[in-house]
Design a protein around this motif. Structure first.
Motif, mmCIF file in Angstrom:
data_model
loop_
_atom_site.group_PDB
_atom_site.id
_atom_site.type_symbol
_atom_site.label_atom_id
_atom_site.label_comp_id
_atom_site.label_asym_id
_atom_site.label_seq_id
_atom_site.Cartn_x
_atom_site.Cartn_y
_atom_site.Cartn_z
ATOM 1 N N LYS A 1 0.827 -1.203 0.000
ATOM 2 C CA LYS A 1 0.000 0.000 0.000
ATOM 3 C C LYS A 1 0.865 1.257 0.000
ATOM 4 C CE LYS A 1 -3.846 2.215 2.399
ATOM 5 N NZ LYS A 1 -4.802 2.120 3.536
ATOM 6 N N GLU A 2 1.934 1.227 0.794
ATOM 7 C CA GLU A 2 2.827 2.386 0.857
ATOM 8 C C GLU A 2 3.481 2.656 -0.491
ATOM 9 O OE1 GLU A 2 6.793 3.939 3.324
ATOM 10 O OE2 GLU A 2 5.944 1.947 3.692
ATOM 11 N N ALA A 3 3.963 1.590 -1.128
ATOM 12 C CA ALA A 3 4.599 1.750 -2.440
ATOM 13 C C ALA A 3 3.589 2.190 -3.490
ATOM 14 C CB ALA A 3 5.259 0.443 -2.858
ATOM 15 N N THR A 4 2.349 1.699 -3.374
ATOM 16 C CA THR A 4 1.300 2.082 -4.321
ATOM 17 C C THR A 4 0.982 3.568 -4.197
ATOM 18 O OG1 THR A 4 0.305 -0.120 -4.415
ATOM 19 C CG2 THR A 4 -1.116 1.729 -4.962
ATOM 20 N N ASN A 5 0.852 4.054 -2.962
ATOM 21 C CA ASN A 5 0.601 5.488 -2.751
ATOM 22 C C ASN A 5 1.713 6.344 -3.338
ATOM 23 O OD1 ASN A 5 -1.860 5.261 -1.413
ATOM 24 N ND2 ASN A 5 -0.901 4.996 0.588
ATOM 25 N N LYS A 6 2.948 5.898 -3.121
ATOM 26 C CA LYS A 6 4.108 6.636 -3.627
ATOM 27 C C LYS A 6 4.124 6.649 -5.153
ATOM 28 C CE LYS A 6 7.623 6.215 -1.026
ATOM 29 N NZ LYS A 6 8.833 5.722 -0.310
ATOM 30 N N LYS A 7 3.828 5.485 -5.757
ATOM 31 C CA LYS A 7 3.821 5.392 -7.217
ATOM 32 C C LYS A 7 2.691 6.211 -7.819
ATOM 33 C CE LYS A 7 3.985 2.092 -11.021
ATOM 34 N NZ LYS A 7 4.016 0.652 -11.420
ATOM 35 N N PHE A 8 1.525 6.181 -7.168
ATOM 36 C CA PHE A 8 0.383 6.948 -7.664
ATOM 37 C C PHE A 8 0.708 8.433 -7.671
ATOM 38 C CE2 PHE A 8 -3.807 9.005 -7.108
ATOM 39 C CZ PHE A 8 -4.482 8.470 -8.193
ATOM 40 N N LYS A 9 1.288 8.936 -6.572
ATOM 41 C CA LYS A 9 1.674 10.354 -6.498
ATOM 42 C C LYS A 9 2.707 10.683 -7.580
ATOM 43 C CE LYS A 9 3.438 13.941 -3.395
ATOM 44 N NZ LYS A 9 4.178 14.588 -4.478
ATOM 45 N N SER A 10 3.685 9.807 -7.736
ATOM 46 C CA SER A 10 4.717 10.043 -8.743
ATOM 47 C C SER A 10 4.118 10.116 -10.144
ATOM 48 C CB SER A 10 5.761 8.926 -8.673
ATOM 49 O OG SER A 10 6.700 9.039 -9.717
ATOM 50 N N ASN A 11 3.176 9.220 -10.437
ATOM 51 C CA ASN A 11 2.542 9.211 -11.761
ATOM 52 C C ASN A 11 1.738 10.484 -12.011
ATOM 53 O OD1 ASN A 11 3.536 6.729 -12.594
ATOM 54 N ND2 ASN A 11 1.781 5.579 -11.831
ATOM 55 N N ILE A 12 0.961 10.895 -10.986
ATOM 56 C CA ILE A 12 0.156 12.117 -11.126
ATOM 57 C C ILE A 12 1.054 13.328 -11.313
ATOM 58 C CG2 ILE A 12 -1.422 13.694 -9.947
ATOM 59 C CD1 ILE A 12 -2.878 11.259 -10.881
ATOM 60 N N ASP A 13 2.081 13.430 -10.497
ATOM 61 C CA ASP A 13 2.987 14.580 -10.598
ATOM 62 C C ASP A 13 3.707 14.600 -11.942
ATOM 63 O OD1 ASP A 13 2.249 15.361 -8.069
ATOM 64 O OD2 ASP A 13 4.029 14.560 -7.075
ATOM 65 N N GLN A 14 4.161 13.435 -12.385
ATOM 66 C CA GLN A 14 4.845 13.349 -13.680
ATOM 67 C C GLN A 14 3.913 13.740 -14.813
ATOM 68 O OE1 GLN A 14 6.519 9.467 -14.587
ATOM 69 N NE2 GLN A 14 6.624 9.923 -16.776
ATOM 70 N N LEU A 15 2.683 13.256 -14.750
ATOM 71 C CA LEU A 15 1.721 13.560 -15.800
ATOM 72 C C LEU A 15 1.411 15.051 -15.851
ATOM 73 C CD1 LEU A 15 -0.243 12.526 -17.974
ATOM 74 C CD2 LEU A 15 -1.923 12.171 -16.163
ATOM 75 N N CYS A 16 1.159 15.650 -14.693
ATOM 76 C CA CYS A 16 0.832 17.078 -14.657
ATOM 77 C C CYS A 16 2.002 17.926 -15.147
ATOM 78 C CB CYS A 16 0.432 17.497 -13.242
ATOM 79 S SG CYS A 16 -1.166 16.834 -12.716
ATOM 80 N N SER A 17 3.210 17.525 -14.779
ATOM 81 C CA SER A 17 4.390 18.250 -15.236
ATOM 82 C C SER A 17 4.515 18.176 -16.760
ATOM 83 C CB SER A 17 5.638 17.659 -14.576
ATOM 84 O OG SER A 17 6.805 18.257 -15.088
ATOM 85 N N THR A 18 4.247 17.006 -17.314
ATOM 86 C CA THR A 18 4.341 16.824 -18.760
ATOM 87 C C THR A 18 3.266 17.614 -19.489
ATOM 88 O OG1 THR A 18 5.262 14.596 -18.490
ATOM 89 C CG2 THR A 18 4.276 15.117 -20.625
ATOM 90 N N LEU A 19 2.043 17.582 -18.942
ATOM 91 C CA LEU A 19 0.917 18.269 -19.594
ATOM 92 C C LEU A 19 0.930 19.779 -19.344
ATOM 93 C CD1 LEU A 19 -2.021 15.802 -18.785
ATOM 94 C CD2 LEU A 19 -0.638 15.936 -20.872
#
Length: 329
Positions: A174-192
């Motif tokens: 769960k901890e790794a999933t939360n971290k990965k989810f945040k990373s994906n959202i942040d990466q996506l927003c930065s790209t867009l």
């Protein structure tokens, strides 16, 4: 001692002639039979006899149904023609004779990966997608998500400085999933260049991805917000119809982005199955842009080496398991 459940069902179990999707299911059976046959063939007569033996169908009724199934196979053949810009490569891995009564395995096309992609999707549709689905250490659902990312990017015009695709996926804890989810959202927003990252206090949804499996985009070089973004859900298994309405891009952006995207992302639904034509409009209305097996294969060029390799390894293992008889009856 607990006996581990086999990873693959019997791919040659004859589907029910009473099911709503009987034509596509039986067409899948014909394709698999040809794949596994020593001579690489499956005929209309083979299907007719299988229906009689497995489901006690009347011979005349079985012949009529088999004829309709072969019409579905003709439609698949015609739907998997590659784009003109990709050259005269046959992407459908089977041929039909002049009377459309015999399906034969086509010899691998030089330089084309789409035949293998089609066969991977076919077997993934017929195989058991439970917790024991892994073969050779590979999970076909995870492969399917990566494959869909490559194909969606092709459909979106291909990789450029202004376009790309991202697989959300999940992690083991769960901890790794939360971290990965945040990373994906942040990466996506930065790209867009919009969205401002993960919303304050928002955590990964149950399941780890909020039904969002793949994001694809094409943006401009002016640095301004408002590009073409697609949110895709990938669904394997026999219950894929139950999830058609689960992903709502606007709600996802509202719940997890600090600021919603200016333009709502397009909703995309991808399945390894062939979707019956009679249900196409209703399923598209429910799920958004619908990519079934034949649509995926049409844009199944330029698949990354790693993804294609994993498709092939899992496919070979699944077919070997079937040939050895290690399956669920």
């Amino acid at each position: 001692m607990t006996v581990k459940k086999p990873s693959v069902t019997n791919l040659l179990t004859v589907p029910s002639p009473e099911a709503d999707d009987k034509l596509v299911n039986l067409a899948d059976w014909v394709e698999v039979k040809a794949l596994l046959a020593t001579d690489g063939n499956a005929s209309l007569g083979d299907l007719t006899r299988a229906l009689e033996q497995a489901h006690s169908m009347d011979e005349a009724a079985a012949k009529v149904l088999a004829g309709d199934v072969f019409k579905e196979l003709i439609d698949r053949h015609n739907s998997c023609i590659p784009l003109a810009s990709r050259g005269p490569k046959w992407e459908y891995p089977f041929t039909l004779n002049n009377t459309a009564s015999l399906l034969s395995v086509r010899k691998p096309s030089s330089g084309s990966k789409a035949g293998t992609v089609y066969t991977f999707l076919l077997v993934a549709s017929r195989a058991d997608m439970d917790a024991q689905r892994k073969l050779s250490g590979l999970d076909p659902t995870a492969i399917f998500e990566r494959l869909c990312a490559d194909i969606l990017l092709n459909f979106w015009g291909g990789p450029t400085k202004g376009s790309g695709a991202l697989v959300f996926g999940t992690a083991r804890t769960k901890e790794a999933t939360n971290k990965k989810f945040k990373s994906n959202i942040d990466q996506l927003c930065s790209t867009l260049r919009e969205g401002r990252g993960l919303k304050a206090n928002a955590k990964a949804p149950s399941g780890g991805d909020g039904k969002l499996d793949v994001v694809v985009w094409r943006i401009f070089s002016d640095g301004r917000a408002g590009g073409l973004v697609g949110f895709g859900q990938c669904k394997t298994g026999i219950h894929w119809k139950n999830a058609l309405t689960k992903l709502v891009p606007r709600n996802f952006c509202r719940d997890y982005f600090e600021k919603p995207l200016i333009i709502d992302p397009m909703r995309i639904y991808m399945v390894p199955h062939r979707v019956d034509g009679s249900s196409w409009d209703s399923h598209t209305g429910a799920g958004g842009l619908l990519l079934d097996r034949c649509r995926l294969v049409q844009y199944g060029y330029d698949i990354s080496t790693n993804v294609f390799g994993d498709c092939k390894v899992w496919l070979d293992a699944a077919l070997d398991r079937q040939r050895q008889g290690s399956f669920i009856v």
